[in-house]
Design an enzyme around this catalytic site. Structure first.
Site, short mmCIF file in Angstrom:
data_model
loop_
_atom_site.label_atom_id
_atom_site.label_comp_id
_atom_site.label_asym_id
_atom_site.label_seq_id
_atom_site.Cartn_x
_atom_site.Cartn_y
_atom_site.Cartn_z
N THR A 44 32.82 34.54 58.66
CA THR A 44 31.67 33.51 57.99
C THR A 44 30.41 34.49 58.66
OG1 THR A 44 31.49 32.21 60.02
CG2 THR A 44 33.09 31.45 58.26
N GLY A 47 25.48 38.38 58.05
CA GLY A 47 24.69 39.65 58.21
C GLY A 47 23.38 39.26 58.95
N LYS A 50 15.29 41.29 59.71
CA LYS A 50 14.41 41.00 60.73
C LYS A 50 14.37 39.73 61.42
CE LYS A 50 11.75 44.94 59.70
NZ LYS A 50 11.62 45.29 58.45
N ASP A 77 36.56 31.96 61.22
CA ASP A 77 35.97 32.59 62.37
C ASP A 77 34.23 32.63 62.55
OD1 ASP A 77 36.39 34.88 64.37
OD2 ASP A 77 34.88 35.55 63.20
N TYR A 82 26.05 33.70 64.78
CA TYR A 82 26.25 33.89 63.30
C TYR A 82 25.28 33.00 62.68
CZ TYR A 82 30.31 36.54 63.84
OH TYR A 82 31.46 37.54 64.14
N LYS A 111 32.56 31.97 68.98
CA LYS A 111 32.22 32.94 70.30
C LYS A 111 31.19 32.56 71.13
CE LYS A 111 33.99 36.11 66.81
NZ LYS A 111 33.31 35.63 65.53
N HIS A 144 32.33 36.90 73.12
CA HIS A 144 32.11 37.78 72.02
C HIS A 144 31.93 39.50 72.33
CE1 HIS A 144 29.71 37.48 67.93
NE2 HIS A 144 30.41 38.64 68.00
N ASN A 183 35.77 42.72 71.45
CA ASN A 183 35.13 43.68 71.92
C ASN A 183 35.37 44.33 73.25
OD1 ASN A 183 33.83 44.17 69.17
ND2 ASN A 183 32.61 42.47 69.59
N ARG A 239 27.91 48.37 53.47
CA ARG A 239 27.80 47.65 54.79
C ARG A 239 26.14 48.01 55.14
NH1 ARG A 239 31.83 45.49 57.14
NH2 ARG A 239 33.88 45.98 56.05
N LYS A 283 35.28 38.43 55.00
CA LYS A 283 34.43 37.57 54.72
C LYS A 283 34.03 37.59 53.19
CE LYS A 283 29.89 37.39 53.42
NZ LYS A 283 29.17 38.07 52.07
N ASN A 293 41.74 37.33 48.27
CA ASN A 293 41.88 37.92 49.91
C ASN A 293 43.06 36.87 50.40
OD1 ASN A 293 39.99 39.53 49.36
ND2 ASN A 293 38.36 38.56 50.53
N1 LIG Z 1 33.76 39.93 66.88
C1 LIG Z 1 32.75 40.62 66.25
O1 LIG Z 1 32.03 41.47 67.08
C2 LIG Z 1 32.63 40.92 64.83
C3 LIG Z 1 31.84 41.75 64.22
C4 LIG Z 1 31.72 41.90 62.88
C5 LIG Z 1 32.47 40.84 62.11
N2 LIG Z 1 33.40 39.82 62.64
C6 LIG Z 1 33.95 39.01 61.92
O2 LIG Z 1 34.37 39.72 61.07
C7 LIG Z 1 34.19 39.08 59.70
C8 LIG Z 1 34.51 40.13 58.62
O3 LIG Z 1 33.74 41.32 59.00
P1 LIG Z 1 32.50 41.77 58.19
O4 LIG Z 1 32.02 40.60 57.41
O5 LIG Z 1 31.83 42.59 58.80
O6 LIG Z 1 33.37 42.83 56.97
P2 LIG Z 1 34.51 42.62 55.79
O7 LIG Z 1 35.06 41.10 55.71
O8 LIG Z 1 35.06 43.88 55.85
O9 LIG Z 1 33.66 42.89 54.50
C9 LIG Z 1 32.78 41.73 53.86
C10 LIG Z 1 32.31 42.37 52.47
O10 LIG Z 1 33.19 42.43 51.69
C11 LIG Z 1 33.07 41.88 50.55
N3 LIG Z 1 34.32 41.44 50.00
C12 LIG Z 1 35.19 40.47 50.28
N4 LIG Z 1 36.08 40.28 49.83
C13 LIG Z 1 36.23 41.45 48.91
C14 LIG Z 1 37.19 41.76 47.84
N5 LIG Z 1 38.50 41.29 47.79
N6 LIG Z 1 36.87 42.83 47.03
C15 LIG Z 1 35.66 43.48 47.35
N7 LIG Z 1 34.78 43.15 48.23
C16 LIG Z 1 35.05 42.10 48.88
C17 LIG Z 1 31.92 40.68 50.75
O11 LIG Z 1 31.25 40.61 49.51
P3 LIG Z 1 31.20 38.96 49.00
O12 LIG Z 1 30.82 37.88 50.10
O13 LIG Z 1 30.09 39.03 48.00
O14 LIG Z 1 32.63 38.70 48.48
C18 LIG Z 1 30.98 41.37 51.83
O15 LIG Z 1 30.13 42.44 51.23
C19 LIG Z 1 33.00 38.48 59.75
O16 LIG Z 1 32.28 37.74 58.83
C20 LIG Z 1 33.14 37.93 61.35
O17 LIG Z 1 33.62 36.67 61.09
C21 LIG Z 1 33.43 39.84 64.07
#
Ligand SMILES: NC(=O)c1ccc[n+]([C@@H]2O[C@H](COP(=O)([O-])OP(=O)(O)OC[C@H]3O[C@@H](n4cnc5c(N)ncnc54)[C@H](OP(=O)(O)O)[C@@H]3O)[C@@H](O)[C@H]2O)c1
Length: 345
Positions: A44, A47, A50, A77, A82, A111, A144, A183, A239, A283, A293
């Site tokens: 969730t 992004g 600024k 999550d 966030y 977190k 976190h 991390n 990204r 996400k 998904n």
């Molecule tokens: N612990 C940490 O430090 C940390 C760091 C980063 C992230 N996270 C967690 O991990 C989650 C996921 O990571 P993330 O948001 O960086 O990246 P991600 O889930 O790998 O990618 C999200 C992107 O993919 C698109 N998307 C989703 N499903 C898709 C599909 N089936 N086909 C094509 N595009 C698709 C989404 O667009 P749409 O929304 O338009 O579908 C969004 O632009 C975060 O939301 C957060 O909860 C944790």
């Protein structure tokens, strides 16, 4: 003849409705403390710009989470940083009130942010989280980062073990059922295992085809720690508004597997994580992709297919806060030109 056609049409309509509205039954992993984590979670994080964390407009995220519950997601999550805890909590409460789920059916991960690492600050952050979600407890409270910072984002030397002990107190107070890490590197995890009184049940790290984390996952697995993989799509998606090098949706390895299993390349990558016992947390705010998904539990990749995807590994991180790399608890390798600290600009 005509009435038969009618009957067939109605049956087809019912079948289509059934397929569309089918609730996916997601398997679960047993954690070290005996509790269970659903094998996929909805990310969730919306992004960062600024103005800080991007917030949801017109309750978009709340509506995504209620829809996610309808299609079978039981794991969400979020994180204090966030700015999405309120809407995630609101959606969960709505579905409980509707009688669709009970509180114990949902697994909420959140977190602790780096500005609240001191022992007395952890309980303040925890209570703020509970207040925002409107829930009595969360299921999993992760640190976190191992990195503590002061309110003005200057580095704090708070030992992450001090933070961990305060998180242990949160379990004892019933504010969270389980605690874990995000991390952390292997040495840091080992220290928590050695010095903590409660073992971390989960480790959330970046895992996708370009950073397969073989060693860290094997280590966590040997310790009984469940691994959650963030940013699961890696270079498949844009990204920070940019395309990065690495496999895309039309990569031949992924499209041929997608064709074989009747799935999309995105589903293949999520299944690759599941087949490695990693909990993906993709996400999406798009209803179609939300269904896509989670629809990954009716097939399995072969060993050599997992290996083919492993070959994309280039140890590439998208979450690389190099502005913290002089911090004593920075978990990653240092790079030559660290980026400026967005929290201090
Ligand atoms: N612990 C940490 O430090 C940390 C760091 C980063 C992230 N996270 C967690 O991990 C989650 C996921 O990571 P993330 O948001 O960086 O990246 P991600 O889930 O790998 O990618 C999200 C992107 O993919 C698109 N998307 C989703 N499903 C898709 C599909 N089936 N086909 C094509 N595009 C698709 C989404 O667009 P749409 O929304 O338009 O579908 C969004 O632009 C975060 O939301 C957060 O909860 C944790």
């Amino acid at each position: 003849m005509r009435s038969n056609m009618c009957r067939i049409s109605i049956l087809l309509l019912l079948a289509c409705y059934g397929a569309m509205s089918a609730v996916v039954d997601v398997p679960k992993y047993k954690m070290l403390d005996g509790r269970e984590m659903p094998a996929i979670g909805l990310g969730t994080y919306l992004g960062f710009d600024k103005g800080g964390a991007v917030t949801s407009k017109d309750k978009q995220l709340r509506n995504v989470v209620t829809e996610a519950i309808d299609v079978g997601y039981r794991h969400f999550d979020t994180a204090a940083i966030y700015n999405t805890e309120s809407e995630v909590g609101e959606a969960i409460r709505m579905k409980i009130e509707e009688g669709v789920i009970k509180r114990e059916d949902v697994f909420l991960t959140t977190k602790l942010w780096n500005t609240h690492h001191k022992r007395e600050e952890v309980i303040i952050a925890m209570k703020e989280t509970l207040n925002k979600t409107g829930l009595d407890y969360v299921d999993l409270f992760l640190m976190h980062w191992p990195i503590g910072v002061n309110a003005d984002y200057t580095h704090s030397d708070t030992d992450f073990m001090e933070t961990w002990h305060a998180m242990e107190d949160m379990v004892k107070l019933g504010f969270t059922k389980s605690i874990g890490l995000s991390n952390f590197n292997k040495m840091q995890i080992q220290r928590v295992l050695n010095e903590g009184t409660i073992k971390p049940v989960a480790l959330q790290i970046e895992v996708h085809p370009q950073i397969i984390q073989e060693e860290l996952i094997a280590f966590a697995k040997a310790e009984g720690i469940v691994v959650m993989g963030y940013s699961p799509f890696g270079s498949l998606v844009m990204r920070f508004g940019m395309e990065f090098p690495g496999p895309k949706m039309d990569d031949p390895v992924l499209t041929s597997l997608a064709q074989k299993y009747g799935k999309t390349p995105a589903q293949i990558v999520l299944r690759w994580l599941v087949d490695r016992n990693v909990v993906p947390i993709p996400k999406t705010v798009n209803p179609k992709r939300l269904r896509e998904n989670i629809n990954i539990f009716d097939f399995k990749l072969e060993e050599d297919e997992i290996e083919k995807i492993n070959q994309f590994d280039s140890n590439t991180r998208y979450t690389l806060p190099s502005f913290w790399q002089t911090h004593p608890y920075y978990p990653f390798e240092q790079i030559p030109n660290p980026i400026p600290d967005p929290f201090r600009s």
